[in-house]
Write a protein that holds these residues in place. Structure first.
Motif, PDB file in Angstrom:
ATOM      1  N   ARG A  84       0.817  -1.226   0.000  1.00 47.39           N
ATOM      2  CA  ARG A  84       0.000   0.000   0.000  1.00 47.39           C
ATOM      3  C   ARG A  84       0.848   1.272   0.000  1.00 47.39           C
ATOM      4  N   GLN A  85       2.153   1.123  -0.078  1.00 47.62           N
ATOM      5  CA  GLN A  85       3.046   2.274  -0.001  1.00 47.62           C
ATOM      6  C   GLN A  85       2.852   3.194  -1.200  1.00 47.62           C
ATOM      7  N   LEU A  86       2.641   4.456  -0.936  1.00 49.06           N
ATOM      8  CA  LEU A  86       2.534   5.465  -1.996  1.00 49.06           C
ATOM      9  C   LEU A  86       3.451   6.626  -1.673  1.00 49.06           C
ATOM     10  N   PRO A  87       4.081   7.188  -2.687  1.00 46.80           N
ATOM     11  CA  PRO A  87       4.074   6.727  -4.081  1.00 46.80           C
ATOM     12  C   PRO A  87       4.907   5.456  -4.250  1.00 46.80           C
ATOM     13  N   ALA A  88       4.710   4.812  -5.389  1.00 43.03           N
ATOM     14  CA  ALA A  88       5.474   3.594  -5.697  1.00 43.03           C
ATOM     15  C   ALA A  88       6.820   4.011  -6.271  1.00 43.03           C
ATOM     16  N   ASP A  89       7.742   4.382  -5.384  1.00 48.24           N
ATOM     17  CA  ASP A  89       8.994   4.977  -5.828  1.00 48.24           C
ATOM     18  C   ASP A  89      10.230   4.168  -5.437  1.00 48.24           C
ATOM     19  N   GLY A  90      10.045   3.019  -4.751  1.00 52.04           N
ATOM     20  CA  GLY A  90      11.182   2.184  -4.403  1.00 52.04           C
ATOM     21  C   GLY A  90      11.881   2.572  -3.118  1.00 52.04           C
ATOM     22  N   TYR A  91      11.396   3.597  -2.434  1.00 52.28           N
ATOM     23  CA  TYR A  91      12.036   3.985  -1.172  1.00 52.28           C
ATOM     24  C   TYR A  91      11.608   3.097  -0.007  1.00 52.28           C
ATOM     25  N   THR A  92      10.683   2.191  -0.267  1.00 50.58           N
ATOM     26  CA  THR A  92      10.311   1.159   0.700  1.00 50.58           C
ATOM     27  C   THR A  92      10.238  -0.158  -0.057  1.00 50.58           C
ATOM     28  N   PHE A  93      10.934  -1.192   0.432  1.00 50.50           N
ATOM     29  CA  PHE A  93      10.829  -2.495  -0.205  1.00 50.50           C
ATOM     30  C   PHE A  93      10.750  -3.581   0.857  1.00 50.50           C
ATOM     31  N   LEU A  94      10.410  -4.790   0.421  1.00 51.32           N
ATOM     32  CA  LEU A  94      10.050  -5.872   1.328  1.00 51.32           C
ATOM     33  C   LEU A  94      10.984  -7.065   1.167  1.00 51.32           C
ATOM     34  N   LEU A  95      11.358  -7.664   2.299  1.00 56.21           N
ATOM     35  CA  LEU A  95      12.037  -8.951   2.288  1.00 56.21           C
ATOM     36  C   LEU A  95      11.031  -9.992   2.775  1.00 56.21           C
ATOM     37  N   GLY A  96      10.330 -10.605   1.817  1.00 58.02           N
ATOM     38  CA  GLY A  96       9.334 -11.617   2.161  1.00 58.02           C
ATOM     39  C   GLY A  96       9.854 -13.009   1.902  1.00 58.02           C
ATOM     40  N   ASP A  97       9.032 -14.008   2.227  1.00 60.74           N
ATOM     41  CA  ASP A  97       9.443 -15.401   2.073  1.00 60.74           C
ATOM     42  C   ASP A  97       8.308 -16.231   1.484  1.00 60.74           C
ATOM     43  N   MET A  98       8.474 -17.537   1.542  1.00 61.07           N
ATOM     44  CA  MET A  98       7.478 -18.450   0.977  1.00 61.07           C
ATOM     45  C   MET A  98       6.086 -18.183   1.535  1.00 61.07           C
ATOM     46  N   THR A  99       6.003 -17.977   2.833  1.00 61.63           N
ATOM     47  CA  THR A  99       4.711 -17.718   3.461  1.00 61.63           C
ATOM     48  C   THR A  99       4.107 -16.427   2.947  1.00 61.63           C
ATOM     49  N   THR A 100       4.915 -15.375   2.896  1.00 63.46           N
ATOM     50  CA  THR A 100       4.442 -14.056   2.469  1.00 63.46           C
ATOM     51  C   THR A 100       3.907 -14.060   1.046  1.00 63.46           C
ATOM     52  N   TYR A 101       4.652 -14.703   0.158  1.00 60.69           N
ATOM     53  CA  TYR A 101       4.349 -14.607  -1.263  1.00 60.69           C
ATOM     54  C   TYR A 101       3.487 -15.743  -1.805  1.00 60.69           C
ATOM     55  N   ALA A 102       3.672 -16.967  -1.307  1.00 63.91           N
ATOM     56  CA  ALA A 102       3.058 -18.126  -1.956  1.00 63.91           C
ATOM     57  C   ALA A 102       2.033 -18.870  -1.112  1.00 63.91           C
ATOM     58  N   VAL A 103       2.011 -18.625   0.191  1.00 69.73           N
ATOM     59  CA  VAL A 103       1.141 -19.406   1.075  1.00 69.73           C
ATOM     60  C   VAL A 103      -0.062 -18.621   1.566  1.00 69.73           C
ATOM     61  N   ASN A 104       0.168 -17.399   2.024  1.00 68.83           N
ATOM     62  CA  ASN A 104      -0.912 -16.618   2.642  1.00 68.83           C
ATOM     63  C   ASN A 104      -2.166 -16.483   1.786  1.00 68.83           C
ATOM     64  N   PRO A 105      -2.055 -16.256   0.468  1.00 68.13           N
ATOM     65  CA  PRO A 105      -3.278 -16.097  -0.330  1.00 68.13           C
ATOM     66  C   PRO A 105      -4.193 -17.318  -0.292  1.00 68.13           C
ATOM     67  N   SER A 106      -3.637 -18.512  -0.098  1.00 69.64           N
ATOM     68  CA  SER A 106      -4.458 -19.722  -0.060  1.00 69.64           C
ATOM     69  C   SER A 106      -4.884 -20.090   1.359  1.00 69.64           C
ATOM     70  N   MET A 107      -4.181 -19.591   2.345  1.00 64.09           N
ATOM     71  CA  MET A 107      -4.448 -19.995   3.722  1.00 64.09           C
ATOM     72  C   MET A 107      -5.462 -19.095   4.414  1.00 64.09           C
ATOM     73  N   PHE A 108      -5.544 -17.855   3.974  1.00 61.68           N
ATOM     74  CA  PHE A 108      -6.473 -16.905   4.582  1.00 61.68           C
ATOM     75  C   PHE A 108      -7.650 -16.649   3.651  1.00 61.68           C
TER      76      PHE A 108
END
Length: 328
Positions: A84-108
């Motif tokens: 949800r970070q605005l503007p989308a300028d790259g001054y905030t980025f994320l270090l996610g993992d398997m749970t963050t990217y590939a698991v949560n959408p199916s589990m919740f």
């Protein structure tokens, strides 16, 4: 004449605007600090990794990268902050993992971000070896075949430890149960530490553990490794076969993580972050430090990471649905 003049003025304004955007992108990060969101508590493996690589990335970019921990809800809080970070300028980025990217959408049932729509991959950063280990005083087995045979003689099932629902530790064991037909009963803990302590104490019989966590207990003989979870044997444990070699065809599980930014971030910014990471992990000392913690650096282009997230999402969606796994 007046219309032609207006058109010339509009064209000049458009070119000036485009030049301004191009200049802003070229100047990025323009000495401004960059925030790296870690969606897990300080002191854990993901946090350790972020703090090891962020100084080198900041040096490559000519600025400072500030690591900020935003734990909670299986990584959803931190991931949502970046999505949800605005503007989308790259001054905030994320270090996610398997749970963050590939698991949560199916589990919740409801989730506040869509990894494939709201986050743009920068690069996969690392992978972690996982091993299937047992407490030999609880489960006196030497290999997977003996474990499956013992489980068949245990109608109540064999208890295993999980730091929380949806972690690599948890889903790897559920995949093993699905593929072997073993009855494995999850005992869920608030973190990996308590789970490992109960494994050592004999309250549970087995777990999937990352190599760094398992190492001291394997060396002391308190735990026994009976299989490697990945596609290849672990170099530090060449005598431990993979689960695929042990008869569980197609079994392959690794922990993994990577950088993403909010979708819409300019491509030159994504490329700069990607290049900065590659430069940060180039020194042998950095790779050695991470390797000692059981972390194997990866890297690669955004497109490769995108394809990997998509394949992992499909894989774990199947496991979650077939095993009836729900978020707690």
């Amino acid at each position: 004449m007046q219309r032609r003049s207006l058109l010339r003025l509009a064209g000049a304004a458009s070119l000036a605007s485009m030049a301004g955007v191009s200049s802003a992108q070229a100047a990025w990060p323009n000495n401004q600090p960059i925030k790296l969101i870690v969606p897990y508590p300080a002191g854990g493996g993901t946090d350790f990794f972020a703090r090891v690589v962020s100084p080198g990335m900041g040096e490559a970019l000519g600025t400072t990268i500030v690591v900020e921990n935003r734990p909670g809800a299986s990584g959803i809080i931190g991931a949502t902050a970046v999505a949800r970070q605005l503007p989308a300028d790259g001054y905030t980025f994320l270090l996610g993992d398997m749970t963050t990217y590939a698991v949560n959408p199916s589990m919740f049932e409801k989730i506040s971000y869509d990894p494939l729509k709201d986050l743009a991959p920068v690069t996969m950063t690392a992978k972690f070896d996982f091993m299937l280990v047992v407490n030999p005083n609880v489960l006196p087995v030497n290999n997977v075949q003996e474990l499956v045979a013992l489980a068949a003689r245990t109608p109540a099932g064999i208890s295993y430890g999980s730091p929380s629902v949806g972690t690599t530790h948890h889903l790897a064991t559920e995949l093993l149960a699905r593929d072997t037909g073993m009855k494995l009963v999850a005992i869920t803990y608030k973190g990996g530490g308590p789970a490992v302590q109960d494994l050592l104490g004999g309250q549970i019989g087995l777990m999937f553990l990352d190599r760094a966590t398992a190492r001291p207990h394997l060396e002391s003989g308190k735990l026994r490794a009976i299989a490697a979870a990945g596609a290849r044997r672990i170099a530090a444990y060449p005598d431990v076969p993979t689960l695929a070699e042990s008869g569980i065809k197609g079994f392959e599980v690794e922990g993994w993580q990577g950088f993403t930014v909010r979708t819409g971030t300019p491509q030159p910014v994504i490329a700069a972050l990607n290049a900065a990471y590659a430069k940060a992990i180039a020194p042998a000392e950095i790779r050695r430090k991470l390797g000692e913690a059981g972390i194997d650096t990866v890297g690669g282009p955004p497109e490769q990471f995108t394809a990997y997230i998509q394949s992992e999402t499909t894989k774990w969606r199947t496991v979650i649905q077939s095993r009836g796994i729900k978020a707690e």
